[in-house]
Motif scaffolding. Structure first.
Motif, PDB file in Angstrom:
ATOM      1  N   UNK A 146       0.824  -1.222   0.000  1.00  0.00           N
ATOM      2  CA  UNK A 146       0.000   0.000   0.000  1.00  0.00           C
ATOM      3  C   UNK A 146       0.850   1.261   0.000  1.00  0.00           C
ATOM      4  N   UNK A 147       2.014   1.180   0.662  1.00  0.00           N
ATOM      5  CA  UNK A 147       2.812   2.401   0.834  1.00  0.00           C
ATOM      6  C   UNK A 147       4.060   2.416  -0.046  1.00  0.00           C
ATOM      7  N   UNK A 148       4.096   1.536  -1.058  1.00  0.00           N
ATOM      8  CA  UNK A 148       5.358   1.381  -1.789  1.00  0.00           C
ATOM      9  C   UNK A 148       5.815   2.642  -2.531  1.00  0.00           C
ATOM     10  N   UNK A 149       4.872   3.508  -2.865  1.00  0.00           N
ATOM     11  CA  UNK A 149       5.298   4.752  -3.524  1.00  0.00           C
ATOM     12  C   UNK A 149       5.704   5.834  -2.542  1.00  0.00           C
ATOM     13  N   UNK A 150       5.455   5.589  -1.254  1.00  0.00           N
ATOM     14  CA  UNK A 150       5.756   6.611  -0.258  1.00  0.00           C
ATOM     15  C   UNK A 150       6.885   6.236   0.685  1.00  0.00           C
ATOM     16  N   UNK A 178      11.767  -2.182   5.086  1.00  0.00           N
ATOM     17  CA  UNK A 178      12.505  -3.443   5.174  1.00  0.00           C
ATOM     18  C   UNK A 178      11.956  -4.219   6.364  1.00  0.00           C
ATOM     19  N   UNK A 179      12.174  -5.543   6.343  1.00  0.00           N
ATOM     20  CA  UNK A 179      11.541  -6.397   7.362  1.00  0.00           C
ATOM     21  C   UNK A 179      12.532  -7.407   7.919  1.00  0.00           C
ATOM     22  N   UNK A 204       9.621 -15.488   2.623  1.00  0.00           N
ATOM     23  CA  UNK A 204       9.270 -15.662   1.203  1.00  0.00           C
ATOM     24  C   UNK A 204       8.084 -14.773   0.830  1.00  0.00           C
ATOM     25  N   UNK A 205       7.107 -14.717   1.722  1.00  0.00           N
ATOM     26  CA  UNK A 205       5.924 -13.878   1.455  1.00  0.00           C
ATOM     27  C   UNK A 205       6.324 -12.404   1.355  1.00  0.00           C
ATOM     28  N   UNK A 207       6.984  -9.128  -2.175  1.00  0.00           N
ATOM     29  CA  UNK A 207       6.560  -7.726  -2.313  1.00  0.00           C
ATOM     30  C   UNK A 207       7.691  -6.859  -2.868  1.00  0.00           C
ATOM     31  N   UNK A 208       8.919  -7.452  -2.917  1.00  0.00           N
ATOM     32  CA  UNK A 208      10.077  -6.692  -3.395  1.00  0.00           C
ATOM     33  C   UNK A 208      10.851  -6.015  -2.290  1.00  0.00           C
ATOM     34  N   UNK A 209      10.376  -6.112  -1.057  1.00  0.00           N
ATOM     35  CA  UNK A 209      11.074  -5.459   0.061  1.00  0.00           C
ATOM     36  C   UNK A 209      12.272  -6.297   0.504  1.00  0.00           C
ATOM     37  N   UNK A 210      13.265  -5.611   1.085  1.00  0.00           N
ATOM     38  CA  UNK A 210      14.393  -6.346   1.678  1.00  0.00           C
ATOM     39  C   UNK A 210      13.889  -7.063   2.919  1.00  0.00           C
ATOM     40  N   UNK A 211      14.294  -8.326   3.061  1.00  0.00           N
ATOM     41  CA  UNK A 211      13.855  -9.081   4.240  1.00  0.00           C
ATOM     42  C   UNK A 211      14.957 -10.039   4.687  1.00  0.00           C
ATOM     43  N   UNK A 212      15.103 -10.177   5.991  1.00  0.00           N
ATOM     44  CA  UNK A 212      16.007 -11.182   6.557  1.00  0.00           C
ATOM     45  C   UNK A 212      15.196 -12.031   7.520  1.00  0.00           C
ATOM     46  N   UNK A 213      15.318 -13.344   7.359  1.00  0.00           N
ATOM     47  CA  UNK A 213      14.605 -14.268   8.255  1.00  0.00           C
ATOM     48  C   UNK A 213      15.529 -14.675   9.394  1.00  0.00           C
TER      49      UNK A 213
END
Lengths: 113, 218
Positions: free
Chosen positions: B55-59, B63-64, B76-77, B81-87
Motif C-alpha cells: 500500500x505504501x510502496x510509492x511513499x 525493510x523487514x 518468502x511472502x 513484495x520486493x522489500x528487503x527481508x532477513x529471516x
C-alpha cells in the motif's frame, strides 16, 4: 517464559565477576524478582541447576526475593501495593498508574570463597 | 577460607539492554525508524506487513526482519513484495532478542530504508520483555483470539504504543466485544493508540498508514 536464558545470563554475569574478587566457589546468589516479571521461580531454579552443572557454579544456591507490585497514581498522587497487575487506582479509580516496583530482575549479591 | 559477600545489583537482562542501545544508535545513524511487531501466532502480522509494504510502496521504503522458530514461509511472502527481508530462525527460542537483531543488520542496505518492521515470534508473553532497539512496540490482537486477552497478558498491552485489533470482518461469526478489548487495554495502558482493522476488507487500514507516516516525521 524464558527462564533458561535468564539462568544462562545469571551464570555469565556471576562467573565473569568471580575472578575480580578471587572467588573460586559461590555458595549463594541472591536475586530480586518482581511479581509481574512473568518469571517462574521454580522454572528458573530448575534451569539454573541444569545449566550450572560442571561449571564453577555447580552446587550454588539461588535465593529469590520477590518484589511486590507498587504503583503510583498519576491522577491523585497516591502510592499503593497491588496484589495483581495495577489496574486502576484503588483510591480514585483512574487508570493512569506508573509502576514503581514489581518488574525487577536483578542479581543483588553473591557469596562465596 | 574466608567467605565474602559481593554486592552487585545488576540487571540480569543487562547484556540485552546494552545491545539494544547499540541497535538504537545504529538505526538513528541510518535514519531508520524501527518498530517491533508482536502478537500471538496467527493474528495476522505477516499479512498486515505485506499489505502495508504494497500500500505504501510509492511513499515509504520498508525493510523487514522476520522472526520465527522455524521455516522461511514469512520471509518468502515478504520477499514477493520486493522489500528487503532477513529471516531469523530462533531454533526454539520464543522471542527475538537484541543480539539476534544486531547480527542481521549487516545483511541489509538500510541507507534508503525509511521503516524497519521487526516481526517478532508469535507469542503474547516473552517478546514483551526484550527490547530490540526499536522506537516503539506495535501489537496485533485478532478478534478470534477473544476479548479476555488484555487482562490475561497485561505486560504486552502495557509495553505496546499501538494496538491493532485485527480481523474485524469476522465480528459476525465470533463472540468478541471490541469495546471490552478497548476498555480493558486502556485500563492497563491509558496511552495506547488503538486501530480496528481488517486486511480482508481493508477497513481501518488508512488510519494505520497515516499513523505510520506521521511516525516517520518524528
Amino acid at each position: 517464559m524464558h527462564e533458561l536464558s535468564i539462568a544462562q545470563s545469571i551464570i555469565e554475569i556471576v562467573t565473569q565477576d568471580m575472578p575480580k574478587h578471587n572467588l573460586t566457589k559461590v555458595d549463594t546468589i541472591t536475586l530480586r524478582i518482581g511479581e509481574i516479571t512473568q518469571v517462574m521461580p521454580d522454572a528458573l531454579l530448575f534451569g539454573f541447576e541444569c545449566l550450572s552443572k560442571d561449571t564453577s557454579l555447580d552446587g550454588t544456591k539461588l535465593i529469590i526475593e520477590t518484589v511486590p507490585v507498587k504503583g503510583h497514581c498519576k491522577t491523585c498522587g497516591q502510592d499503593f501495593v497491588f496484589e495483581d497487575w495495577p489496574y486502576g487506582c484503588p483510591e480514585c479509580g483512574q487508570a493512569d498508574i506508573q509502576i514503581i516496583s514489581g518488574r525487577e530482575l536483578e542479581i543483588v549479591e553473591f557469596e562465596g570463597s | 577460607m574466608i567467605e565474602i559477600k559481593i554486592s552487585l545489583v545488576k540487571n540480569v537482562l543487562e547484556a540485552n539492554e546494552r545491545i539494544a542501545a547499540q541497535n538504537r544508535q545504529f538505526f538513528a545513524d541510518k535514519g531508520v525508524m524501527a518498530i517491533n511487531m508482536m502478537s500471538a501466532p496467527g493474528a495476522g502480522k505477516t499479512t498486515l506487513i505485506e499489505d502495508t509494504i504494497r500500500s505504501l510502496k510509492n511513499e515509504l521504503n520498508i525493510a523487514v526482519i522476520e522472526g520465527d522458530i522455524q521455516s522461511t514461509y514469512d520471509a518468502e511472502a515478504i520477499s514477493a513484495t520486493g522489500a528487503q527481508v532477513v529471516q531469523i530462525n530462533t531454533g526454539g527460542a520464543c522471542h527475538l532478542d537484541a543480539n539476534m537483531i544486531n547480527e542481521t543488520l549487516s545483511q541489509f542496505d538500510l541507507n534508503l530504508v525509511d521503516l524497519l518492521i521487526i516481526e517478532n515470534v508469535g507469542n503474547l508473553v516473552c517478546p514483551a520483555e526484550f527490547n530490540l532497539g526499536e522506537y516503539c512496540k506495535v501489537m496485533l490482537l485478532s478478534i478470534s483470539e477473544g476479548d479476555d486477552k488484555p487482562l490475561k497478558y497485561p505486560v504486552m498491552f502495557h509495553e505496546a504504543s499501538v494496538l491493532l485489533i485485527n480481523k474485524i470482518d469476522l465480528l459476525p461469526y465470533v463472540d468478541c466485544s471490541i469495546e471490552k478489548i478497548r476498555q480493558e487495554s486502556l485500563k492497563i495502558n491509558p496511552d495506547l493508540t488503538i486501530f480496528e482493522i481488517s486486511c480482508k476488507t481493508r477497513q481501518g487500514l488508512n488510519d494505520w498508514h497515516d499513523w505510520l507516516k506521521a511516525l516517520l516525521l518524528k
